[in-house]
Design an enzyme around this catalytic site. Structure first.
Site, mmCIF file in Angstrom:
data_model
loop_
_atom_site.group_PDB
_atom_site.id
_atom_site.type_symbol
_atom_site.label_atom_id
_atom_site.label_comp_id
_atom_site.label_asym_id
_atom_site.label_seq_id
_atom_site.Cartn_x
_atom_site.Cartn_y
_atom_site.Cartn_z
ATOM 1 N N ASP A 27 0.855 -1.182 0.000
ATOM 2 C CA ASP A 27 0.000 0.000 0.000
ATOM 3 C C ASP A 27 0.895 1.236 0.000
ATOM 4 O OD1 ASP A 27 -2.542 1.333 0.197
ATOM 5 O OD2 ASP A 27 -2.051 1.762 2.283
ATOM 6 N N ASP A 29 -0.346 5.215 0.673
ATOM 7 C CA ASP A 29 -0.679 6.204 1.699
ATOM 8 C C ASP A 29 -0.807 5.539 3.065
ATOM 9 O OD1 ASP A 29 -1.186 8.799 0.181
ATOM 10 O OD2 ASP A 29 -2.441 7.402 -0.940
ATOM 11 N N ASP A 225 -1.922 -0.605 6.102
ATOM 12 C CA ASP A 225 -2.205 0.021 7.398
ATOM 13 C C ASP A 225 -3.678 -0.052 7.771
ATOM 14 O OD1 ASP A 225 -2.554 1.943 5.166
ATOM 15 O OD2 ASP A 225 -3.236 3.295 6.746
#
Length: 353
Positions: A27, A29, A225
């Site tokens: 990922d 961001d 996240d």
């Protein structure tokens, strides 16, 4: 990628994940960067994983950037990357749209260059006005999206166009906190039109499967996240996940996670790619990771030497892992219900970096 279900608990790895797995689906961001801010240890860890031969694919729900722009941003953050390693939700939606529309169909974009480029790459033609009677409205996050653009999309959808969302993330992490994500803007159009969109991106497993096919990796790990996007998608696709604490979901969120959201590995940041992960062990009462032990007793999570966790606490990385292992096992013992239903009053947990 394995078609077998993943084990419900944490896994161990005697060797660094960059050696144990041949590819990483990363990922962006909240993992590789946070808005305009750098994420500590991200660049050194990703570059080190590449150096030992791990194939990297940057898989993002952010549809605003074309691959070259993503690469430029990664390089500005010290991370080596090439355009062919980027797979965005815009690209996922464009590929998905080929299954619903004839080649060359006209699409109205509610978004930016990332969505436009992805649609052009799949052979679609573009318009900015509903007056052209587009076959589809493709919506992806971009800072340029405003009332006029959202309304143009609504006009087209009301006239019969297919509504396609690149992803449904409610928020977007930035250096100032959490801003509105694409899902929040999609909800505005869906509320006004009364029609649910066709959605790509995470948490749907297709984005991982398509990115993996491009990368050529056969034994991947997904890094993210967000539990409800990155890790739901990875688990559904049968890919082990590494969760990092540099973005949206907190340590408390992880410990109380639903079985469908659970990562296979935990770390504070991307150093988790280049470190071994001790295997959680149980003696029937306590769960041990390294020298740390945890259990659920009387509805409370307890850390050996510290007692029940009843107020905000800072714990070691292995203690965090032990707490998650204990909470998840306690939930599974009652039929796989959410750990939060079995653990009462868990405070916020900070994990020492």
């Amino acid at each position: 990628m394995s078609s077998a279900p993943l084990p419900p608990g944490l896994l161990g790895s005697a060797s660094p994940l960059a050696s144990a797995y041949d590819g990483a689906l990363l990922d962006l961001d909240g993992v590789c960067f946070a808005g305009e801010a750098r994420v500590p240890h991200a660049a050194d860890s990703v570059n080190a994983a590449r150096a030992v031969g791990m194939r990297l694919s940057f898989v993002t729900n952010n549809a605003s950037r074309a691959p070259r722009t993503v690469v430029d941003k990664l390089r500005a953050n010290g991370i080596q990357a090439e355009p062919g390693e980027v797979f965005s939700a815009a690209m996922d939606a464009a590929v998905m749209l080929t299954e619903h529309l004839a080649p060359g169909s006209l699409c109205l974009v509610v978004g930016g260059d990332g969505v436009r480029q992805a649609l052009l790459d799949e052979g679609f033609t573009l318009t900015d006005t509903a007056a052209d009677r587009p076959a589809a409205v493709v919506q992806g996050w971009d800072p340029a999206v405003d009332w006029a653009m959202l309304s143009e999309g609504l006009y087209a959808i009301t006239a019969g166009a297919l509504h396609v969302a690149t992803n449904l993330d409610a928020t977007l992490p930035t250096e100032r906190g959490f801003a509105l994500g694409n899902g929040s803007l999609v909800a505005a159009i869906a509320h006004a039109s009364g029609k649910e969109p066709l959605a790509g991106g995470k948490p749907f497993p297709g984005i991982y499967e398509r990115a993996l096919a491009r990368s050529g990796a056969t034994s991947p790990i997904a890094v993210g996240d967000r539990l409800n996007t990155d890790h739901v998608g990875a688990r559904t696709a049968g890919i082990p996940g590494l969760h990092v604490l540099t973005g949206v979901s907190t340590a408390r969120d992880v410990i109380l996670a639903d079985p469908a959201e659970r990562p296979a590995f935990l770390h504070t940041d991307l150093r988790g790619l280049i470190e071994a992960h001790p295997e959680p062990m149980s003696d029937g009462a306590w769960w041990s990771v390294g020298r740390e032990r945890a259990r659920v007793s009387g509805g409370r999570l307890e850390l050996a030497g510290a007692g029940p966790l009843e107020r905000p606490a800072t714990v070691t990385l292995d203690a965090y892992r032990a707490l998650a292992a204990a909470a998840w096992a306690g939930a599974d013992a009652t039929g796989g219900s959410r750990a939060g239903a079995q653990v009462l009053g868990l405070p916020e947990i900070t994990v020492a970096p």
